[in-house]
Enzyme design. Sequence first.
Site, PDB file in Angstrom:
ATOM      1  N   ARG A 170       0.848  -1.194   0.000  1.00  0.00           N
ATOM      2  CA  ARG A 170       0.000   0.000   0.000  1.00  0.00           C
ATOM      3  C   ARG A 170       0.886   1.247   0.000  1.00  0.00           C
ATOM      4  O   ARG A 170       0.646   2.208  -0.702  1.00  0.00           O
ATOM      5  CB  ARG A 170      -0.957   0.034   1.193  1.00  0.00           C
ATOM      6  N   TYR A 190     -13.443  19.698 -14.590  1.00  0.00           N
ATOM      7  CA  TYR A 190     -13.813  18.303 -14.790  1.00  0.00           C
ATOM      8  C   TYR A 190     -14.970  17.981 -13.830  1.00  0.00           C
ATOM      9  O   TYR A 190     -14.916  18.336 -12.654  1.00  0.00           O
ATOM     10  CB  TYR A 190     -12.599  17.423 -14.496  1.00  0.00           C
ATOM     11  N   ASP A 231      -4.291  20.966 -12.164  1.00  0.00           N
ATOM     12  CA  ASP A 231      -4.692  19.730 -12.861  1.00  0.00           C
ATOM     13  C   ASP A 231      -4.183  19.866 -14.292  1.00  0.00           C
ATOM     14  O   ASP A 231      -4.728  20.624 -15.086  1.00  0.00           O
ATOM     15  CB  ASP A 231      -6.217  19.592 -12.803  1.00  0.00           C
ATOM     16  N   LYS A 275      -5.389   9.326 -18.759  1.00  0.00           N
ATOM     17  CA  LYS A 275      -5.555  10.002 -20.035  1.00  0.00           C
ATOM     18  C   LYS A 275      -4.251   9.931 -20.850  1.00  0.00           C
ATOM     19  O   LYS A 275      -3.828   8.857 -21.208  1.00  0.00           O
ATOM     20  CB  LYS A 275      -6.041  11.436 -19.788  1.00  0.00           C
TER      21      LYS A 275
HETATM   22  C1  PLP Z   1     -10.399  12.243 -15.998  1.00  0.00           C
HETATM   23  C2  PLP Z   1     -10.035  13.501 -15.323  1.00  0.00           C
HETATM   24  C3  PLP Z   1      -9.901  13.555 -13.930  1.00  0.00           C
HETATM   25  C4  PLP Z   1     -10.198  12.364 -13.039  1.00  0.00           C
HETATM   26  O1  PLP Z   1      -9.294  11.323 -13.214  1.00  0.00           O
HETATM   27  P1  PLP Z   1      -9.676   9.757 -13.071  1.00  0.00           P
HETATM   28  O2  PLP Z   1      -8.410   9.078 -13.431  1.00  0.00           O
HETATM   29  O3  PLP Z   1     -10.807   9.496 -13.997  1.00  0.00           O
HETATM   30  O4  PLP Z   1     -10.080   9.561 -11.643  1.00  0.00           O
HETATM   31  C5  PLP Z   1      -9.515  14.754 -13.369  1.00  0.00           C
HETATM   32  N1  PLP Z   1      -9.283  15.854 -14.120  1.00  0.00           N
HETATM   33  C6  PLP Z   1      -9.410  15.836 -15.461  1.00  0.00           C
HETATM   34  C7  PLP Z   1      -9.140  17.079 -16.241  1.00  0.00           C
HETATM   35  C8  PLP Z   1      -9.790  14.668 -16.107  1.00  0.00           C
HETATM   36  O5  PLP Z   1      -9.937  14.666 -17.443  1.00  0.00           O
END
Ligand code: PLP
Length: 379
Positions: A46, A98, A170, A195
């Site tokens: 973990r 998001y 982000d 992504k």
């Molecule tokens: C997909 C996404 C998230 C969340 O990430 P997950 O891996 O789906 O939990 C956060 N911010 C943006 C801009 C995203 O496209």
Amino acid sequence: MKFGTKAIHAGQEPDPTTGAIMTPIYQTSTYWQKSPGDNKGFEYSRGTNPTRKALESCLAALENAKFGLAFSSGMGATDAVIKLLAPGDEVITGNDLYGGSYRIFTKIFSNYGIKFHFIDMSDSNNVKNYVNDHTKLIWIETPTNPTMQIVDISAVAAIAKENDILLAVDNTFASPYLQNPIDLGADIVMHSVTKYLGGHSDVVMGALMLNDEDLYKRLWFIYNACGATPGPMDSFLVLRGLKTLHLRMKAHCENGRQIAEFLKTHPKVEKIYWPGFTDHPNHAIAKKQMRDFGGMISITLKGADLQETYRIASSFNVFSLAESLGGVESLINHPVSMTHGSIPKAERDKVGVTDNLLRLSVGVEDIDDLLDDLKQALS
Ligand SMILES: *Cc1c(COP(=O)(O)O)cnc(C)c1O
């Protein structure tokens, strides 16, 4: 080391026992101790795992950061950052986020006494209006999802520094290939690794990258205590995906540019959102802080109601109608019914997330096939 070299090598040495060039998948939950506490730095997976550790070093290197932490999802990473805060603290963030970030802020952390201000950050001066003694964090998304607003990271970083506020960015949409927020003054970079970083739509993962050791220790404590950490197989898949990040991003940007230009003059397209256009309201800032403009494009369809938008969204052959983004395959998304369904309609409409909006994640297929698909779907 330059970006492409780091993407392939950072954090990775040939395996000392076998010479294996690829980092082994250490599929183990626990580690042998010769006597209590006498171990090789690994106790329980973990908290630490060798495959994940190699990945975290590589992720840190790509954002020019000292430390990297991998989480079992992007939301797990976001969750850890907000857990640095205490009841009474306030957060300033954007009004086009998001959907999952909006949901965790309003539906989870608001119940724990943390207050969020969702504001227009496209003019960084607006941020100053919301700073007070309780402000502990500024959370930026740029380009924003799905309307591709651009926030001036350096300008907001200056406001954060002056007021002793943490700045988290982000960076999912840009990827570290296009933008490095830490170099621009951010304290923490967050990624949905699901992504572009993973890049093959086969893993859900998140990450935080940062420089400050104290902050790293606080975040590592949350990461280990709360336990949203990824397993070794997923860590391996992302290490493998990262090796082509620079090649994929180049292709995403090139295909993105051609598709944006095609859609800009298409008679069925009412509005197009892509930061590479000189008439994008913050094009100059995008040009200053990004190396290129990426493969994320949103459009609204001229005169299309929800029914007609559904019809067009369902008529693609190469693009797949699906949530998510950043993989090698092209995806089309209808934010109102898919990724942004958790945001109330009134809030969505305010920022232009309307019923006739479609978001494209342009993949790295042959551009002729992508253009043909768009032509037939919009005909
Ligand atoms: C997909 C996404 C998230 C969340 O990430 P997950 O891996 O789906 O939990 C956060 N911010 C943006 C801009 C995203 O496209």
